[in-house]
Design a protein around this motif. Structure first.
Motif, PDB file in Angstrom:
ATOM      1  N   GLN A   6      -4.105  89.311  82.247  1.00  0.00           N
ATOM      2  CA  GLN A   6      -3.223  89.934  81.695  1.00  0.00           C
ATOM      3  C   GLN A   6      -2.055  90.020  82.850  1.00  0.00           C
ATOM      4  O   GLN A   6      -0.751  89.890  82.485  1.00  0.00           O
ATOM      5  CB  GLN A   6      -3.286  91.187  80.920  1.00  0.00           C
ATOM      6  N   THR A   7      -2.266  90.308  84.104  1.00  0.00           N
ATOM      7  CA  THR A   7      -1.165  90.059  84.979  1.00  0.00           C
ATOM      8  C   THR A   7      -0.607  88.800  85.214  1.00  0.00           C
ATOM      9  O   THR A   7       0.516  88.830  85.099  1.00  0.00           O
ATOM     10  CB  THR A   7      -1.951  90.521  86.367  1.00  0.00           C
ATOM     11  N   TYR A   9      -0.179  86.762  82.593  1.00  0.00           N
ATOM     12  CA  TYR A   9       0.522  86.596  81.444  1.00  0.00           C
ATOM     13  C   TYR A   9       1.980  87.531  81.749  1.00  0.00           C
ATOM     14  O   TYR A   9       2.871  86.906  81.378  1.00  0.00           O
ATOM     15  CB  TYR A   9      -0.346  87.196  80.215  1.00  0.00           C
ATOM     16  N   TYR A  59      -2.367  99.020  85.497  1.00  0.00           N
ATOM     17  CA  TYR A  59      -3.561  98.159  84.993  1.00  0.00           C
ATOM     18  C   TYR A  59      -4.667  99.445  85.211  1.00  0.00           C
ATOM     19  O   TYR A  59      -5.591  99.344  84.388  1.00  0.00           O
ATOM     20  CB  TYR A  59      -4.185  97.185  86.240  1.00  0.00           C
ATOM     21  N   ARG A  62      -4.851 101.895  80.848  1.00  0.00           N
ATOM     22  CA  ARG A  62      -4.919 100.647  79.970  1.00  0.00           C
ATOM     23  C   ARG A  62      -4.118 101.003  78.530  1.00  0.00           C
ATOM     24  O   ARG A  62      -3.489 100.286  78.069  1.00  0.00           O
ATOM     25  CB  ARG A  62      -6.299 100.010  79.600  1.00  0.00           C
ATOM     26  N   TYR A 114       3.652  87.649  76.276  1.00  0.00           N
ATOM     27  CA  TYR A 114       3.414  89.175  75.986  1.00  0.00           C
ATOM     28  C   TYR A 114       2.309  89.417  75.018  1.00  0.00           C
ATOM     29  O   TYR A 114       1.504  90.144  75.125  1.00  0.00           O
ATOM     30  CB  TYR A 114       4.622  89.634  75.427  1.00  0.00           C
ATOM     31  N   ALA A 117      -1.219  88.974  76.693  1.00  0.00           N
ATOM     32  CA  ALA A 117      -1.294  90.038  77.597  1.00  0.00           C
ATOM     33  C   ALA A 117      -1.725  91.274  76.738  1.00  0.00           C
ATOM     34  O   ALA A 117      -2.807  91.949  77.197  1.00  0.00           O
ATOM     35  CB  ALA A 117       0.044  90.289  78.495  1.00  0.00           C
ATOM     36  N   ARG A 119      -3.215  91.323  74.086  1.00  0.00           N
ATOM     37  CA  ARG A 119      -4.639  91.120  73.609  1.00  0.00           C
ATOM     38  C   ARG A 119      -5.767  91.183  74.675  1.00  0.00           C
ATOM     39  O   ARG A 119      -6.843  91.918  74.343  1.00  0.00           O
ATOM     40  CB  ARG A 119      -4.417  89.535  72.994  1.00  0.00           C
ATOM     41  N   SER A 120      -5.362  90.704  75.692  1.00  0.00           N
ATOM     42  CA  SER A 120      -6.053  90.543  76.931  1.00  0.00           C
ATOM     43  C   SER A 120      -6.358  92.250  77.399  1.00  0.00           C
ATOM     44  O   SER A 120      -7.491  92.536  77.568  1.00  0.00           O
ATOM     45  CB  SER A 120      -5.684  89.969  78.049  1.00  0.00           C
ATOM     46  N   ILE A 121      -5.424  93.067  77.335  1.00  0.00           N
ATOM     47  CA  ILE A 121      -5.483  94.619  77.488  1.00  0.00           C
ATOM     48  C   ILE A 121      -6.287  95.013  76.747  1.00  0.00           C
ATOM     49  O   ILE A 121      -7.271  96.149  77.029  1.00  0.00           O
ATOM     50  CB  ILE A 121      -4.085  94.904  77.776  1.00  0.00           C
TER      51      ILE A 121
END
Length: 135
Positions: A6-7, A9, A59, A62, A114, A117, A119-121
């Motif tokens: 996500q970083t 992204y 990070y 979250r 965005y 990111a 979704r990954s978080i």
């Protein structure tokens, strides 16, 4: 951890938002007779950039990072609205406005980053919660 996907992204979203300032659509926005269009477009692109850059360093928290990315997504949607308004004021989508359409595509691509990111978080948060249940 800064090496998470996500970083990447969020960094790509921030880089795309900054790159829009060097494209023809931004030049048209600044040269528009209604000055508020260029100012609003610049403000929302800058806010979307700053939010993406700030979210990279959140990070450790979250849940806050998810909320910040969601706010950045809304700023990006407003920037897309401004770019669509600028395109339609220039005469719509056509072959003579190819560079402007590609410039607007950068904004849409940043929105996609965005979304990825966020979704990954969210997946990371669910993984941590599931590991807490196992303990």
């Amino acid at each position: 951890m800064i090496q998470r996907i996500q970083t990447v992204y969020l960094f790509l979203a921030a880089a795309l938002n900054i790159s829009v300032f060097f494209t023809p659509i931004y030049r048209h926005a600044v040269n528009d007779p209604a000055g508020w269009i260029g100012i609003g477009f610049a403000i929302f692109l800058t806010l979307a950039f700053l939010i993406a850059a700030a979210a990279i360093f959140l990070y450790q928290n979250r849940s806050l990072q998810i909320r910040i990315v969601k706010a950045g997504t809304y700023m990006q949607i407003v920037a897309i609205g401004f770019s669509a308004g600028i395109l339609f004021s220039l005469g719509g989508f056509g072959t003579f406005l190819w560079q402007e359409v590609l410039s607007s595509g950068l904004i849409v691509l940043a929105l996609m980053f965005y979304w990825l990111a966020g979704r990954s978080i969210k997946k990371d948060e669910e993984l941590v919660k599931s590991m807490d249940r196992i303990r």
